[in-house]
Motif scaffolding. Structure first.
Motif, PDB file in Angstrom:
ATOM      1  N   SER A 221      -1.339 -12.661  -2.645  1.00  0.00           N
ATOM      2  CA  SER A 221      -0.906 -13.908  -2.027  1.00  0.00           C
ATOM      3  C   SER A 221      -2.087 -14.861  -1.914  1.00  0.00           C
ATOM      4  CB  SER A 221      -0.317 -13.656  -0.638  1.00  0.00           C
ATOM      5  OG  SER A 221       0.107 -14.873  -0.043  1.00  0.00           O
ATOM      6  N   GLY A 222      -1.783 -16.142  -1.880  1.00  0.00           N
ATOM      7  CA  GLY A 222      -2.789 -17.149  -1.583  1.00  0.00           C
ATOM      8  C   GLY A 222      -2.750 -17.566  -0.126  1.00  0.00           C
ATOM      9  N   ASP A 223      -1.851 -16.975   0.642  1.00  0.00           N
ATOM     10  CA  ASP A 223      -1.676 -17.293   2.056  1.00  0.00           C
ATOM     11  C   ASP A 223      -2.216 -16.137   2.890  1.00  0.00           C
ATOM     12  OD1 ASP A 223      -0.532 -17.460   4.699  1.00  0.00           O
ATOM     13  OD2 ASP A 223       0.938 -18.899   3.933  1.00  0.00           O
ATOM     14  N   ILE A 224      -3.311 -16.364   3.577  1.00  0.00           N
ATOM     15  CA  ILE A 224      -3.978 -15.286   4.301  1.00  0.00           C
ATOM     16  C   ILE A 224      -3.106 -14.720   5.416  1.00  0.00           C
ATOM     17  CG2 ILE A 224      -5.165 -16.811   5.948  1.00  0.00           C
ATOM     18  CD1 ILE A 224      -7.623 -14.957   5.660  1.00  0.00           C
ATOM     19  N   THR A 225      -2.311 -15.582   6.046  1.00  0.00           N
ATOM     20  CA  THR A 225      -1.458 -15.105   7.138  1.00  0.00           C
ATOM     21  C   THR A 225      -0.326 -14.239   6.613  1.00  0.00           C
ATOM     22  OG1 THR A 225      -2.004 -17.057   8.464  1.00  0.00           O
ATOM     23  CG2 THR A 225      -0.023 -15.831   9.078  1.00  0.00           C
ATOM     24  N   LEU A 226       0.291 -14.648   5.512  1.00  0.00           N
ATOM     25  CA  LEU A 226       1.344 -13.837   4.903  1.00  0.00           C
ATOM     26  C   LEU A 226       0.812 -12.479   4.465  1.00  0.00           C
ATOM     27  CD1 LEU A 226       3.473 -16.139   2.547  1.00  0.00           C
ATOM     28  CD2 LEU A 226       4.259 -14.871   4.558  1.00  0.00           C
ATOM     29  N   LEU A 227      -0.350 -12.486   3.861  1.00  0.00           N
ATOM     30  CA  LEU A 227      -0.928 -11.242   3.369  1.00  0.00           C
ATOM     31  C   LEU A 227      -1.272 -10.316   4.536  1.00  0.00           C
ATOM     32  CD1 LEU A 227      -3.430 -11.166   0.404  1.00  0.00           C
ATOM     33  CD2 LEU A 227      -3.258  -9.331   2.055  1.00  0.00           C
ATOM     34  N   HIS A 228      -1.825 -10.897   5.568  1.00  0.00           N
ATOM     35  CA  HIS A 228      -2.174 -10.128   6.764  1.00  0.00           C
ATOM     36  C   HIS A 228      -0.928  -9.480   7.377  1.00  0.00           C
ATOM     37  CE1 HIS A 228      -4.503 -10.116  10.861  1.00  0.00           C
ATOM     38  NE2 HIS A 228      -4.321  -8.908  10.375  1.00  0.00           N
ATOM     39  N   THR A 229       0.146 -10.243   7.450  1.00  0.00           N
ATOM     40  CA  THR A 229       1.399  -9.715   7.998  1.00  0.00           C
ATOM     41  C   THR A 229       1.963  -8.603   7.124  1.00  0.00           C
ATOM     42  OG1 THR A 229       1.907 -11.842   9.031  1.00  0.00           O
ATOM     43  CG2 THR A 229       3.742 -10.312   8.711  1.00  0.00           C
ATOM     44  N   ALA A 230       1.956  -8.821   5.811  1.00  0.00           N
ATOM     45  CA  ALA A 230       2.488  -7.817   4.884  1.00  0.00           C
ATOM     46  C   ALA A 230       1.698  -6.519   4.968  1.00  0.00           C
ATOM     47  CB  ALA A 230       2.473  -8.360   3.457  1.00  0.00           C
ATOM     48  N   PHE A 231       0.386  -6.634   5.088  1.00  0.00           N
ATOM     49  CA  PHE A 231      -0.425  -5.424   5.237  1.00  0.00           C
ATOM     50  C   PHE A 231      -0.112  -4.728   6.557  1.00  0.00           C
ATOM     51  CE2 PHE A 231      -4.095  -3.290   7.082  1.00  0.00           C
ATOM     52  CZ  PHE A 231      -4.297  -2.292   6.142  1.00  0.00           C
ATOM     53  N   GLY A 232       0.065  -5.497   7.613  1.00  0.00           N
ATOM     54  CA  GLY A 232       0.380  -4.914   8.915  1.00  0.00           C
ATOM     55  C   GLY A 232       1.646  -4.078   8.880  1.00  0.00           C
ATOM     56  N   TRP A 233       2.662  -4.554   8.166  1.00  0.00           N
ATOM     57  CA  TRP A 233       3.914  -3.789   8.052  1.00  0.00           C
ATOM     58  C   TRP A 233       3.708  -2.504   7.262  1.00  0.00           C
ATOM     59  CZ3 TRP A 233       7.512  -8.555   6.801  1.00  0.00           C
ATOM     60  CH2 TRP A 233       7.728  -9.271   7.990  1.00  0.00           C
ATOM     61  N   LEU A 234       2.900  -2.578   6.207  1.00  0.00           N
ATOM     62  CA  LEU A 234       2.590  -1.372   5.448  1.00  0.00           C
ATOM     63  C   LEU A 234       1.825  -0.374   6.322  1.00  0.00           C
ATOM     64  CD1 LEU A 234       2.435   0.314   2.862  1.00  0.00           C
ATOM     65  CD2 LEU A 234       0.438  -1.047   2.178  1.00  0.00           C
ATOM     66  N   HIS A 235       0.884  -0.877   7.080  1.00  0.00           N
ATOM     67  CA  HIS A 235       0.101  -0.021   7.972  1.00  0.00           C
ATOM     68  C   HIS A 235       0.996   0.684   8.989  1.00  0.00           C
ATOM     69  CE1 HIS A 235      -2.912   1.048  11.077  1.00  0.00           C
ATOM     70  NE2 HIS A 235      -3.779   1.041  10.083  1.00  0.00           N
ATOM     71  N   GLU A 236       1.983  -0.039   9.515  1.00  0.00           N
ATOM     72  CA  GLU A 236       2.929   0.556  10.469  1.00  0.00           C
ATOM     73  C   GLU A 236       3.697   1.712   9.835  1.00  0.00           C
ATOM     74  OE1 GLU A 236       5.596  -2.224  12.194  1.00  0.00           O
ATOM     75  OE2 GLU A 236       4.003  -3.474  13.062  1.00  0.00           O
ATOM     76  N   LEU A 237       4.127   1.525   8.594  1.00  0.00           N
ATOM     77  CA  LEU A 237       4.864   2.590   7.904  1.00  0.00           C
ATOM     78  C   LEU A 237       3.972   3.800   7.645  1.00  0.00           C
ATOM     79  CD1 LEU A 237       6.854   0.397   5.359  1.00  0.00           C
ATOM     80  CD2 LEU A 237       7.815   1.655   7.306  1.00  0.00           C
ATOM     81  N   LEU A 238       2.726   3.556   7.273  1.00  0.00           N
ATOM     82  CA  LEU A 238       1.798   4.654   7.041  1.00  0.00           C
ATOM     83  C   LEU A 238       1.507   5.411   8.333  1.00  0.00           C
ATOM     84  CD1 LEU A 238      -0.684   2.828   4.644  1.00  0.00           C
ATOM     85  CD2 LEU A 238       0.820   4.727   4.019  1.00  0.00           C
ATOM     86  N   GLU A 239       1.497   4.694   9.450  1.00  0.00           N
ATOM     87  CA  GLU A 239       1.248   5.328  10.744  1.00  0.00           C
ATOM     88  C   GLU A 239       2.338   6.321  11.124  1.00  0.00           C
ATOM     89  OE1 GLU A 239      -1.345   2.785  13.867  1.00  0.00           O
ATOM     90  OE2 GLU A 239       0.630   1.943  13.392  1.00  0.00           O
ATOM     91  N   GLN A 240       3.524   6.131  10.590  1.00  0.00           N
ATOM     92  CA  GLN A 240       4.613   7.047  10.915  1.00  0.00           C
ATOM     93  C   GLN A 240       4.333   8.450  10.379  1.00  0.00           C
ATOM     94  OE1 GLN A 240       8.310   5.320   9.596  1.00  0.00           O
ATOM     95  NE2 GLN A 240       7.968   3.410  10.708  1.00  0.00           N
ATOM     96  N   ARG A 241       3.469   8.540   9.403  1.00  0.00           N
ATOM     97  CA  ARG A 241       3.111   9.840   8.818  1.00  0.00           C
ATOM     98  C   ARG A 241       1.796  10.368   9.373  1.00  0.00           C
ATOM     99  NH1 ARG A 241       0.726  11.707   3.607  1.00  0.00           N
ATOM    100  NH2 ARG A 241       1.876  13.551   2.923  1.00  0.00           N
ATOM    101  N   GLN A 242       0.841   9.475   9.572  1.00  0.00           N
ATOM    102  CA  GLN A 242      -0.485   9.854  10.063  1.00  0.00           C
ATOM    103  C   GLN A 242      -0.913   8.823  11.105  1.00  0.00           C
ATOM    104  OE1 GLN A 242      -2.716   9.530   6.444  1.00  0.00           O
ATOM    105  NE2 GLN A 242      -2.321  11.631   5.817  1.00  0.00           N
ATOM    106  N   GLN A 243      -1.441   9.270  12.201  1.00  0.00           N
ATOM    107  CA  GLN A 243      -1.808   8.343  13.257  1.00  0.00           C
ATOM    108  C   GLN A 243      -3.259   8.431  13.707  1.00  0.00           C
ATOM    109  OE1 GLN A 243       1.072   8.927  16.428  1.00  0.00           O
ATOM    110  NE2 GLN A 243       2.480   7.459  15.526  1.00  0.00           N
ATOM    111  N   GLU A 244      -3.907   9.555  13.568  1.00  0.00           N
ATOM    112  CA  GLU A 244      -5.236   9.731  14.149  1.00  0.00           C
ATOM    113  C   GLU A 244      -6.307   9.890  13.082  1.00  0.00           C
ATOM    114  OE1 GLU A 244      -5.851   9.302  17.202  1.00  0.00           O
ATOM    115  OE2 GLU A 244      -3.813   9.308  17.984  1.00  0.00           O
ATOM    116  N   PRO A 245      -7.390   9.122  13.182  1.00  0.00           N
ATOM    117  CA  PRO A 245      -7.552   7.938  14.019  1.00  0.00           C
ATOM    118  C   PRO A 245      -6.847   6.714  13.438  1.00  0.00           C
ATOM    119  CG  PRO A 245      -9.512   8.273  12.695  1.00  0.00           C
ATOM    120  CD  PRO A 245      -8.598   9.432  12.399  1.00  0.00           C
ATOM    121  N   GLU A 246      -6.491   6.806  12.154  1.00  0.00           N
ATOM    122  CA  GLU A 246      -5.641   5.816  11.505  1.00  0.00           C
ATOM    123  C   GLU A 246      -5.066   6.483  10.262  1.00  0.00           C
ATOM    124  OE1 GLU A 246      -7.892   2.398  10.215  1.00  0.00           O
ATOM    125  OE2 GLU A 246      -8.792   3.450   8.528  1.00  0.00           O
TER     126      GLU A 246
END
Length: 339
Positions: A221-246
């Motif tokens: 993306s060329g939009d830093i806010t959109l990219l940041h949000t999209a990564f955040g959602w991916l990170h949330e999904l990954l957290e469902q499998r592994q949480q500690e420390p990330e």
């Protein structure tokens, strides 16, 4: 900021680097590396040693993987990163622990751009936060994007605390010159041929790659806010499998022609069986972002000489997530992005 009392002694000015006031961060970083070679023998010797490193390339159906014999990297590859070892050593990224010859460039008053004294790339930087805080990507992902934009001729990368970071107790990024990692040139072809497009509109594209020895999700993306949000959602999904420390992951980020491309490599393990094996079965290879980018580092000559294409395929299969989980992750991410 912790250790800031030492900062004035470390920061080097544009004038000291023989640069004009309008010089870019790229130019400053390149000048810093030249300056450090002139005053810091350890770095100068290891940078010079890159000219003699041995490299061999293995060709696979979808990619090339290079193996580099780089003995200076033994300190990182063999680093003890368990809690006890970390607690018993002084943090080498805090400013009060830096060698007196080492100088740096501030970034956003929060980071210090330093040369990596044990380089893999011809231009290799380490970029720690000034404060001593744990290695976690979520609070600092936007910083990674801003660094990528400011260091436009570099690829910025992040190793998770259990995914190759030799200082999991101190938040830091690294950067190396663009074009060094095979994935950088292979990614565009993979994007054109993959059928794993997860999301696409005029401002954001996301696709997944699995038939590549390792698996990754690319966000553009060329939009830093959109990219940041999209990564955040991916990170949330990954957290469902592994949480500690990330969630276990490695990230590569580059900025070019007004757009970011971020590659996220989900991980299942820190180190493969070969790392812990004894005798002829031992291969001291501890994969991190550079390895996932297609340049595997072997600090021991015996490993460089004996490693085969099948060994690399097996190592990546062990440390990457399995097919079924990756399929589930991609489906869940596509659904989340469509909502």
């Amino acid at each position: 900021m912790s250790n800031s009392v030492h900062l004035d002694d470390i920061i080097i000015s544009k004038r000291a680097l023989n640069l004009s006031e309008d010089s870019s961060l790229d130019q400053m970083a390149d000048a810093l590396q030249k300056q450090q070679q002139g005053v810091w023998p350890l770095y100068a010797d290891n940078a010079k040693g890159l000219e003699q490193v041995q490299v061999k390339t293995f060709h696979y159906a979808q990619c090339d993987v290079k193996v580099q014999f780089n003995p200076a990297r033994i300190k990182s590859s063999a680093a003890k990163v368990d809690s006890k070892s970390i607690s018993e050593r002084k943090c080498f990224l805090c400013t009060d622990a830096l060698p007196p010859q080492q100088k740096g460039i501030p970034f956003n008053d929060e980071y210090l751009i330093l040369v990596n004294p044990y380089p893999i790339f011809p231009r290799h930087l380490t970029i720690p936060r000034l404060e001593h805080v744990p290695q976690l990507i979520e609070p600092y992902f936007r910083d990674m994007l801003e660094l990528s934009r400011a260091l436009e001729t570099y690829t910025v990368f992040y190793n998770g605390p259990k995914c190759g970071a030799s200082a999991p107790d101190h938040m830091h990024f690294q950067a190396g010159n663009k074009g060094f990692l095979p994935v950088e040139t292979e990614c565009s072809k993979l994007k054109a041929t993959t059928n794993r497009k997860l999301f696409s509109n005029d401002h954001l594209e996301i696709f997944a790659v699995s038939d590549y020895l390792r698996k990754f999700i690319a966000i553009e993306s060329g939009d830093i806010t959109l990219l940041h949000t999209a990564f955040g959602w991916l990170h949330e999904l990954l957290e469902q499998r592994q949480q500690e420390p990330e969630p276990m992951l490695n990230i590569l980020s580059g900025y070019e022609n007004g757009k970011w491309r971020v590659l996220v490599f989900p991980r299942d393990r820190h180190r493969p069986d070969q790392y812990f094996a004894e005798g002829d079965e031992n291969i001291l290879l501890s994969p991190a972002s550079v390895d996932f980018g297609g340049v595997c580092i072997t600090p021991q000559e015996k490993d460089f000489n004996k490693i085969k294409a099948a060994d690399l395929a097996d190592i990546f299969a062990q440390v990457s997530v399995n097919d079924s989980y990756f399929d589930e992750l991609c489906a869940a991410y596509a659904k989340r992005m469509a909502e």
